[in-house]
Design a protein around this motif. Sequence first.
Motif, PDB file in Angstrom:
ATOM      1  N   UNK A  79       0.814  -1.208   0.000  1.00 39.70           N
ATOM      2  CA  UNK A  79       0.000   0.000   0.000  1.00 39.70           C
ATOM      3  C   UNK A  79       0.856   1.270   0.000  1.00 39.70           C
ATOM      4  N   UNK A  80       2.108   1.205   0.482  1.00 44.47           N
ATOM      5  CA  UNK A  80       2.941   2.415   0.490  1.00 44.47           C
ATOM      6  C   UNK A  80       3.200   2.950  -0.920  1.00 44.47           C
ATOM      7  N   UNK A  81       3.703   2.147  -1.881  1.00 44.13           N
ATOM      8  CA  UNK A  81       3.865   2.685  -3.235  1.00 44.13           C
ATOM      9  C   UNK A  81       2.541   3.072  -3.884  1.00 44.13           C
ATOM     10  N   UNK A  82       1.445   2.460  -3.460  1.00 39.12           N
ATOM     11  CA  UNK A  82       0.139   2.893  -3.960  1.00 39.12           C
ATOM     12  C   UNK A  82      -0.127   4.330  -3.510  1.00 39.12           C
ATOM     13  N   UNK A  83       0.214   4.646  -2.261  1.00 37.96           N
ATOM     14  CA  UNK A  83       0.019   6.017  -1.769  1.00 37.96           C
ATOM     15  C   UNK A  83       0.938   7.000  -2.495  1.00 37.96           C
ATOM     16  N   UNK A  84       2.157   6.563  -2.842  1.00 36.39           N
ATOM     17  CA  UNK A  84       3.025   7.419  -3.657  1.00 36.39           C
ATOM     18  C   UNK A  84       2.349   7.743  -4.991  1.00 36.39           C
ATOM     19  N   UNK A  85       1.784   6.718  -5.614  1.00 30.54           N
ATOM     20  CA  UNK A  85       1.150   6.921  -6.919  1.00 30.54           C
ATOM     21  C   UNK A  85      -0.063   7.837  -6.806  1.00 30.54           C
ATOM     22  N   UNK A  86      -0.851   7.664  -5.756  1.00 31.62           N
ATOM     23  CA  UNK A  86      -2.007   8.547  -5.565  1.00 31.62           C
ATOM     24  C   UNK A  86      -1.543   9.987  -5.386  1.00 31.62           C
TER      25      UNK A  86
END
Length: 469
Positions: free
Chosen positions: A130-137
């Motif tokens: 979920x951390x890289x997902x938050x970067x992408x968001x």
Amino acid sequence: MPFAFYDLETTGRSAAFDHPLQFAAIHTDDDFNVLETVNLRCRLSPHVLPSPGALAVTGVSLDQITDPALPNWFEMMGEIRGIIERWSPSTWTGFNSLRFDDPMMRQSFFQTLQPQIYAMQFDGNTRLDVLPIMYAVHVLKPECFTWPLNGDGRLSFKLEDLAAANGFEDHIAHDALGDVRATIHLLDQVRARAPAVYTQFLQNRDKQHVHDLLRSGHPVQLIERFGGPPRSVIGVGCGFDANYASRGIVLDLARIDPRDLAAASVEDLVRLIGQSPKVVKPVKTNATPAVFALDDADPMIADRAAYVSSNVELQDRMGRAMAQHYAETYPPPGPDEEIKVENRIYDGFYSPADKDHLLRFQSCGTWEARVTLLDGFEDDRLHQLAIRMLFLERPDLLSEHMRSTASANLLARWTDDDAPKNGWSTFTSVEAELQEKETSGDLDALQVAELREFYADRRRRLEAIAAAG
């Protein structure tokens, strides 16, 4: 596919030389409805000096981590293996899990002699972080979330900060189960607020999908973060590492015209890969990377991407250069260099005979029975780890000489002031950390004194056993 959200609390940050003390996981359906919750703890393994910082962060006491009523590390990892088998196939999901929890799990499976160290990737299982997902968001849909700041006024991507800023209340931070619930909340919010990002990451769980995207010649957007805010790289797939097919290569087309590489040798490309700022980006296709098809690339980017796509020879040279770059950056050890067994985790897959023997070792039920299985391993790593596990859990079953030798080796490790960076804790390193934590106020004087006595007692016990031989 169902999700398996999980988190670990550990003795420290080294995947190879620390171990989990707590494993929490929540199994959900694909709408995040809870199916099952587990929360496991084990006692501290005798061969590890826990980091004072890790104990301060998690708030666990020495009585908790040395509680004889808790299962040992070997037993907990066997129970986790059973949970993974029962929940398969699922998407194993954490927060910063691909950099931290996942390697820690692999090492723990390896060192406790579980038959499959890649259990979270086999039998239809996939992975999500979920951390890289938050970067992408943050890059693609920043208006969808509230982005918290830390005490220095900088963006904070800590789980507890992101969750609290975006509607998750009563978060028990640095407790594995509390962190799992916060992770579920964040991913659910991404699904609701930034559905296109969520959908793309679900597609990227499939290694073949990522391979096809990088092979397509289509411009891509790669999201990455190194210290500052997350940033976007606009590029195109430019081959795959010649020695490691799961490492794709993205060429930053905003920084370099690939036509300038037409006459570049492999050695020229190796230097290009190593230069800063980076214009060649490795992408692990089996680690759910933050890479997206770019549908509105400007004409210059589209033209450069088309050139790379049609230039198979450039892609081949880049693949050989990437392989050479990694070989030079991480050279194999010399013939006289000692290699710790923990660092041999990727030396090769187990033979079918050894996998069968591992299953017998796990299932036989008693340490007395396991002693009779020591000489049945073909792989010397497994033989060494089996002896170590017996020393840790039932040293009385080993000869006095073996106990003394193992104790002397462990004492040498704990007193080694040349321990590698990100390696094991030593008496010197824990003392330095104790002083730092007392100065910062993370530990009070009473806690520091208690920990000093704990480490001193471990040393005295080990010295006594080593001297007996």
